[in-house]
Design a protein around this motif. Structure first.
Motif, PDB file in Angstrom:
ATOM      1  N   VAL A 206       0.847  -1.187   0.000  1.00 39.29           N
ATOM      2  CA  VAL A 206       0.000   0.000   0.000  1.00 39.29           C
ATOM      3  C   VAL A 206       0.886   1.241   0.000  1.00 39.29           C
ATOM      4  CG1 VAL A 206      -1.821   1.264   1.236  1.00 39.29           C
ATOM      5  CG2 VAL A 206      -1.737  -1.236   1.364  1.00 39.29           C
ATOM      6  N   LEU A 262      -4.072  -0.856   9.887  1.00 41.73           N
ATOM      7  CA  LEU A 262      -3.980  -1.601   8.631  1.00 41.73           C
ATOM      8  C   LEU A 262      -3.248  -2.920   8.837  1.00 41.73           C
ATOM      9  CD1 LEU A 262      -4.301  -1.776   5.547  1.00 41.73           C
ATOM     10  CD2 LEU A 262      -2.221  -0.407   5.334  1.00 41.73           C
ATOM     11  N   ARG A 268      -6.498  -7.202   5.466  1.00 37.09           N
ATOM     12  CA  ARG A 268      -5.765  -6.071   4.891  1.00 37.09           C
ATOM     13  C   ARG A 268      -5.465  -6.242   3.409  1.00 37.09           C
ATOM     14  NH1 ARG A 268      -2.956  -8.687   8.574  1.00 37.09           N
ATOM     15  NH2 ARG A 268      -1.094  -9.892   8.009  1.00 37.09           N
ATOM     16  N   TRP A 271      -6.695  -3.923   0.634  1.00 37.37           N
ATOM     17  CA  TRP A 271      -6.038  -2.666   0.313  1.00 37.37           C
ATOM     18  C   TRP A 271      -4.893  -2.860  -0.672  1.00 37.37           C
ATOM     19  CZ3 TRP A 271      -8.102   1.793   2.203  1.00 37.37           C
ATOM     20  CH2 TRP A 271      -8.965   1.702   3.300  1.00 37.37           C
ATOM     21  N   ARG A 274      -3.283  -0.444  -3.607  1.00 36.75           N
ATOM     22  CA  ARG A 274      -3.968   0.843  -3.552  1.00 36.75           C
ATOM     23  C   ARG A 274      -3.086   1.917  -2.922  1.00 36.75           C
ATOM     24  NH1 ARG A 274      -9.627  -0.391  -0.685  1.00 36.75           N
ATOM     25  NH2 ARG A 274      -9.721   1.911  -0.782  1.00 36.75           N
ATOM     26  N   SER A 276      -3.603   5.388  -0.442  1.00 38.02           N
ATOM     27  CA  SER A 276      -4.620   5.952   0.421  1.00 38.02           C
ATOM     28  C   SER A 276      -3.991   7.030   1.300  1.00 38.02           C
ATOM     29  CB  SER A 276      -5.267   4.851   1.276  1.00 38.02           C
ATOM     30  OG  SER A 276      -6.437   5.336   1.922  1.00 38.02           O
ATOM     31  N   LEU A 281      -7.959   5.984   6.091  1.00 39.78           N
ATOM     32  CA  LEU A 281      -7.782   4.856   6.995  1.00 39.78           C
ATOM     33  C   LEU A 281      -8.344   5.163   8.381  1.00 39.78           C
ATOM     34  CD1 LEU A 281      -6.052   3.695   4.702  1.00 39.78           C
ATOM     35  CD2 LEU A 281      -4.425   2.928   6.447  1.00 39.78           C
ATOM     36  N   GLU A 284     -11.977   4.565   8.281  1.00 39.39           N
ATOM     37  CA  GLU A 284     -12.267   3.143   8.129  1.00 39.39           C
ATOM     38  C   GLU A 284     -12.088   2.385   9.444  1.00 39.39           C
ATOM     39  OE1 GLU A 284     -13.120  -0.621   6.510  1.00 39.39           O
ATOM     40  OE2 GLU A 284     -13.465   1.383   5.688  1.00 39.39           O
TER      41      GLU A 284
END
Length: 316
Positions: A206, A262, A268, A271, A274, A276, A281, A284
């Protein structure tokens, strides 16, 4: 949504590497990982015996002490992540001592010059530009070359590239100059590339961006500390007064808590590949900053492009 703040030591037993843990985002992530129970290897160039050319007071030993003094486990290791031999030796040592690597976070290159702001490529110093490419982009790739060689053997391994802006923002906004713009776009793409390669091994990659980071340097500019940063709008010792937008700034630990959330998420892999932000986060996973707020810096930044001008109060 999982509220990570209700779980005690969710990363106990995991081995983490934070490349570039000396200060700023890297330090915040390292500290949060340590608070969550991970054993954290803190790397960087600045030690108590030798400062980097950036010449800041923060050191990797300081970062490790923050973790160890709070009851966690951290190792400080001086590493220049543009030097392949040093990176190779670091990963080899982690393998000898632990046999695996669960989490790798690269927070590299923040000390490099950004070149001339809003100047075309022909007005840039190419030596500075090449230094940026080497110190930022190449160091991320070089570190991943060796760290992922170990991490991919751990099912569920996680790699996080820390950067500035997510792909959606960087793909539609010119970032300072051609060198800087290329680097920031490339760093979010690394998550896509690494994620493609890790997926078959059960791993996740990520790219993650903080908002307006309340780094040590930023606090110094306004003559405040983390515990009184809201005084930045008054007359400060430095004579600098913060702009109104500083109200949506976030502590480095806010980003760190998002990384922990995360890493602790058993799902996980959703994700993977991606890019972000801490804002996304935090929403989320139910993460709050040190003062209990949840700053939304990137939403505020994009809202500034529209009329009427947004009220900063609505974004914290």
């Amino acid at each position: 949504m999982t509220n990570i703040e209700t779980i005690d030591k969710p990363l106990a037993g995991r081995i983490a590497l934070v490349a570039g843990a000396t200060r700023g985002a890297g330090r915040g992530v390292a500290q949060a990982l340590g608070d969550a129970g991970a054993t954290v290897w803190c790397t960087g160039r600045s030690t108590r015996q030798h400062r980097s050319e950036y010449d800041r007071a923060e050191t990797i030993e300081d970062t490790a002490d923050l973790i160890n003094n709070a009851g966690g486990t951290a190792v400080a290791r001086q590493v220049d992540h543009t030097d392949e031999a040093q990176v190779r030796d670091l990963v080899a040592q982690i393998e000898r001592e632990h046999g695996r690597l669960d989490i790798a976070v690269t927070s590299l290159g923040g000390e490099n010059e950004q070149g001339l702001w809003d100047k075309p490529i022909w007005e840039q110093d190419s030596a500075v530009g090449r230094g940026m490419l080497r110190g930022i982009l190449e160091s991320h790739l070089l570190t991943a070359t060796h760290a992922l060689g170990l991490l991919h053997r751990t099912t569920g391994g996680l790699h996080i590239t820390l950067t500035d802006g997510d792909a959606a923002y960087n793909d539609t906004h010119y970032r300072i100059n051609a060198y800087f713009d290329t680097i920031k776009t490339a760093l979010t793409r690394l998550a896509f590339s690494f994620g493609h390669e890790l997926a078959q091994h059960g791993g996740t990659a990520v790219a993650l961006s903080p908002g307006w980071l309340r780094s040590e340097m930023m606090l110094d500019i306004f003559g405040v500390q983390e515990d009184n940063w809201r005084d930045a709008w008054t007359q400060t010792p430095t004579g600098e007064t913060a702009p109104e937008d500083f109200a949506i700034s976030e502590s480095p630990l806010f980003l760190g808590r998002c990384v922990v959330a995360l890493a602790a998420d058993p799902e996980r892999s959703r994700w993977n590949q991606r890019s972000s932000t801490s804002e996304v986060l935090a929403a989320e996973y139910g993460v709050n900053d040190l003062d209990g707020s949840r700053p939304r810096a990137w939403s505020f930044i994009t809202a500034l492009e529209k009329e009427p001008k947004p009220d900063v109060v609505d974004y914290r």
